[in-house]
Design a protein around this motif. Structure first.
Motif, mmCIF file in Angstrom:
data_model
loop_
_atom_site.group_PDB
_atom_site.id
_atom_site.type_symbol
_atom_site.label_atom_id
_atom_site.label_comp_id
_atom_site.label_asym_id
_atom_site.label_seq_id
_atom_site.Cartn_x
_atom_site.Cartn_y
_atom_site.Cartn_z
ATOM 1 N N THR A 1 -7.040 -61.896 27.571
ATOM 2 C CA THR A 1 -7.454 -62.547 26.702
ATOM 3 C C THR A 1 -7.788 -61.540 24.988
ATOM 4 O O THR A 1 -6.986 -62.029 24.129
ATOM 5 C CB THR A 1 -8.797 -63.532 26.769
ATOM 6 O OG1 THR A 1 -8.308 -64.468 27.444
ATOM 7 C CG2 THR A 1 -8.565 -64.778 25.173
ATOM 8 N N LEU A 2 -8.590 -60.758 25.225
ATOM 9 C CA LEU A 2 -8.795 -60.022 24.417
ATOM 10 C C LEU A 2 -8.292 -58.109 24.426
ATOM 11 O O LEU A 2 -8.258 -58.138 24.971
ATOM 12 C CB LEU A 2 -10.208 -59.963 23.922
ATOM 13 C CG LEU A 2 -10.973 -58.804 22.689
ATOM 14 C CD1 LEU A 2 -11.151 -59.729 21.364
ATOM 15 C CD2 LEU A 2 -12.305 -58.936 22.932
ATOM 16 N N VAL A 3 -7.458 -58.555 23.198
ATOM 17 C CA VAL A 3 -6.724 -57.064 23.528
ATOM 18 C C VAL A 3 -7.238 -56.101 22.517
ATOM 19 O O VAL A 3 -7.284 -56.456 21.261
ATOM 20 C CB VAL A 3 -5.200 -57.038 22.483
ATOM 21 C CG1 VAL A 3 -3.863 -55.776 22.837
ATOM 22 C CG2 VAL A 3 -4.580 -58.142 23.433
ATOM 23 N N VAL A 4 -8.159 -54.952 23.667
ATOM 24 C CA VAL A 4 -8.602 -53.831 22.576
ATOM 25 C C VAL A 4 -7.402 -53.205 22.208
ATOM 26 O O VAL A 4 -7.040 -52.123 23.223
ATOM 27 C CB VAL A 4 -9.588 -53.964 22.622
ATOM 28 C CG1 VAL A 4 -10.264 -52.683 22.125
ATOM 29 C CG2 VAL A 4 -10.825 -54.808 23.622
ATOM 30 N N ALA B 1 -13.348 -54.293 15.118
ATOM 31 C CA ALA B 1 -12.741 -54.913 14.191
ATOM 32 C C ALA B 1 -11.631 -56.009 14.481
ATOM 33 O O ALA B 1 -10.690 -55.680 15.274
ATOM 34 C CB ALA B 1 -11.820 -53.788 12.839
ATOM 35 N N ILE B 2 -11.790 -57.480 14.107
ATOM 36 C CA ILE B 2 -10.714 -58.923 14.278
ATOM 37 C C ILE B 2 -9.561 -58.413 12.762
ATOM 38 O O ILE B 2 -9.595 -58.153 11.758
ATOM 39 C CB ILE B 2 -11.688 -59.853 14.693
ATOM 40 C CG1 ILE B 2 -12.492 -59.826 14.920
ATOM 41 C CG2 ILE B 2 -10.584 -60.699 14.728
ATOM 42 C CD1 ILE B 2 -11.935 -58.851 16.544
ATOM 43 N N GLU B 3 -8.606 -57.791 13.416
ATOM 44 C CA GLU B 3 -7.788 -57.882 12.333
ATOM 45 C C GLU B 3 -6.334 -58.755 12.865
ATOM 46 O O GLU B 3 -6.416 -59.927 13.950
ATOM 47 C CB GLU B 3 -6.468 -56.779 13.024
ATOM 48 C CG GLU B 3 -7.197 -55.306 14.179
ATOM 49 C CD GLU B 3 -7.381 -54.856 12.785
ATOM 50 O OE1 GLU B 3 -6.400 -54.857 11.787
ATOM 51 O OE2 GLU B 3 -8.606 -53.701 11.725
ATOM 52 N N PRO C 1 -10.472 -65.974 15.134
ATOM 53 C CA PRO C 1 -9.717 -66.045 14.370
ATOM 54 C C PRO C 1 -8.577 -65.556 14.299
ATOM 55 O O PRO C 1 -7.168 -65.135 14.424
ATOM 56 C CB PRO C 1 -9.972 -64.911 12.755
ATOM 57 C CG PRO C 1 -10.898 -64.595 12.827
ATOM 58 C CD PRO C 1 -12.105 -65.589 14.372
ATOM 59 N N SER C 2 -8.478 -64.224 15.775
ATOM 60 C CA SER C 2 -7.380 -63.245 16.117
ATOM 61 C C SER C 2 -8.253 -62.819 17.307
ATOM 62 O O SER C 2 -9.079 -62.836 17.589
ATOM 63 C CB SER C 2 -7.597 -62.366 15.223
ATOM 64 O OG SER C 2 -6.195 -61.112 15.951
ATOM 65 N N THR C 3 -6.829 -62.756 18.000
ATOM 66 C CA THR C 3 -7.718 -62.275 19.963
ATOM 67 C C THR C 3 -7.114 -60.510 20.029
ATOM 68 O O THR C 3 -6.955 -59.866 20.748
ATOM 69 C CB THR C 3 -7.168 -62.459 21.072
ATOM 70 O OG1 THR C 3 -5.918 -62.764 20.575
ATOM 71 C CG2 THR C 3 -8.183 -63.672 21.429
#
Length: 501
Positions: free
Chosen positions: A385-388, A435-437, A486-488
């Motif tokens: 789910t979280l694209v790092v 940092a959430i982009e 707000p974003s993944t």
């Protein structure tokens, strides 16, 4: 049996002569509050202290009070390191402010239709000033003083503040550069957030300064030759954002911009390309072009002042390079102190402003508001789910494995998705700040790693990975507030943090 009343606190008075400073350096166990007893104003970084109101200052803070006229200040306790000095650079800063204020007023007349007076030159925009100097020269303090002088003038200015020092971010996480627009003077209460707290991190209150801010993520503490191309793109995006704001808001255009810089800007060869070995001060040239700088203030460094005065790009643009003295109260900060400051800044982002120290809660009289605590939220999120992503990560065969005579061409802003199941990736991701982009609605998550511009988009916020479950393939992350991210899409850098408080 009733408790005996505590003994009254001893009153400690600091008397200031006209034009003098009271300088202090607080240690780990020192928290103080002070209030002005005299009728004339006293200033800290050009912010006027509220009369007869306790002003708290937290541990580790280093600062100075300035009294233009004779003044009396009450202090709860005297720090171990404190002294009074008549050597001050405030008159020089005031002269700089008056020159900038003149340009703002003339620009406002032009932009709002009143036109210039007879014999006065036409000024079409407010001043754009960049502050430069070596490490521990007081750059951030000079910026803060100039911003506070402008915001205290009563003219309604909305001065822009550019933070180009990732190691001392204006009001975000270390590793970011930012643009902020403070609306009232910036306080000096603690180490974190030298230019006020951003409203996305801290509720509005008089302590935080509640400063609207946009940020971009470098992921490192300073520009280097390795991240030079990423830095260039970030500066260009930041400059475009400032130009758009000036188009929308004439008052912002008239108010101008004051830019704080990294000490890396003093390195003449940093960022120079192999194909152009004669280029010097590339970081300065990039910032000057992006923000259309018209004045550079150099703190104390005579050789730097001479070098910049002779720099062709600055001469062609007619940029004023002015040298101002370094304050005698500037304190050298070592690596241990910097790490402490960075940890404090990150913790404040997640937990909000520090609470009032216990020794200051029982003071009689009015106290500056300190309500600003947050409720950080810890939750789990799946690896898929979280694209790092990482920017500029090496992920290719070495040059020695390529065919003879061929060279490898990789974009320095390329994105690489981090696979937590890969070798050593778990160790590298643990305690890493992300940092959430921004993420477009129509973007396919499978294509995200192939869109390089994602890595230099505006930041929406920050989280930190506090645990990694390899069996369930989930991250445990800390967010400053509850709710859905707000974003993944997240960018990892070299900034790490462990909550040791």
């Amino acid at each position: 049996m009733s408790e005996e009343p505590s003994a009254p606190r001893e009153q400690i008075i600091v008397d200031l002569e006209p034009g003098s400073e009271w300088r202090f350096e607080l240690e780990a166990d020192e928290n103080i509050a002070l209030r002005v007893l005299s009728p004339d104003p006293v200033f800290v970084n050009s912010e006027e202290l509220p009369p007869a109101t306790w002003y708290p200052i937290h541990r580790y803070t280093k600062g100075a009070l300035y009294a233009p006229t004779q003044a009396r200040v009450e202090v709860t306790s005297l720090p171990a390191s404190q002294y009074t000095s008549t050597s001050t650079i405030h008159p020089q800063l005031l002269n700089v402010h008056l020159a900038l204020e003149r340009d703002r007023i003339l620009a406002k007349r032009h932009l709002f239709g009143s036109g210039p007076s007879n014999g006065v030159e036409r000024v079409e925009r407010g001043p754009r000033v960049m502050i430069m100097g070596p490490p521990s020269s007081g750059k951030t303090t000079v910026v803060k003083n100039l911003v506070n002088l402008a915001l205290s003038s009563g003219m309604g200015w909305t001065v822009g503040v550019g933070g180009l020092d990732p190691s001392s971010p204006s009001n975000l996480i270390p590793g970011t550069i930012s643009l902020s627009t403070p609306s009232h003077p910036l306080p000096t209460h603690h180490l974190a957030h030298p230019f006020g707290s951003s409203p996305t991190s801290t509720p509005s209150n008089t302590l935080s300064a509640d400063t609207p801010t946009v940020g971009w993520w470098l992921g490192g503490l300073e520009p280097t030759n390795r991240n030079a191309e990423v830095w260039k793109v970030l500066i260009e995006r930041m400059g475009e954002d400032w130009k758009k704001r000036c188009v929308r808001d004439k008052m912002a255009l008239a108010s101008g911009l004051i830019v704080d810089t990294s000490s890396a800007f003093t390195n003449a060869l940093l960022g120079t390309k192999k194909g152009d070995p004669k280029a010097r001060y590339t970081l300065v040239a990039q910032a000057v072009e992006a923000f259309e700088i018209d004045t550079i203030l150099v703190i104390g460094h005579e050789k730097l002042h001479i070098d910049l005065s002779r720099l062709p790009i600055l001469q062609q643009r007619g940029i004023n390079v002015i040298r101002i003295p370094k304050s005698g109260g500037v304190v050298d900060i070592d690596d241990t102190q910097r790490e402490l400051i960075h940890s404090f800044q990150i913790r404040n982002y997640f937990y909000g402003e520090p609470p009032l120290p216990k020794e200051l809660t029982g003071l009689l009289g009015k106290m500056v508001s300190v309500d600003g605590n947050l409720n950080p939220y810890s939750f789990q999120i799946g690896w898929e789910t979280l694209v790092v992503l990482r920017v500029g990560e090496e992920n290719s065969a070495p040059s020695s494995a390529l065919p003879l005579g061929s060279s490898r061409i990789l974009s320095p802003t390329r994105l690489t998705r981090v696979d937590p199941s890969g070798p050593a990736h778990v160790v590298r991701l643990l305690n890493t700040v992300l940092a959430i982009e921004q993420q477009e609605e129509e973007e396919d998550m499978e294509e995200v790693p192939f869109k390089e511009e994602i890595g230099t988009r505006e930041v929406l916020g920050f989280i930190v990975i506090t645990a990694i479950d390899t069996l369930k393939k989930k991250y445990t992350v800390l967010s400053p507030s509850p709710g859905k991210l707000p974003s993944t899409v997240a960018i990892a850098g070299s900034i790490e943090w462990v909550d040791s408080a």
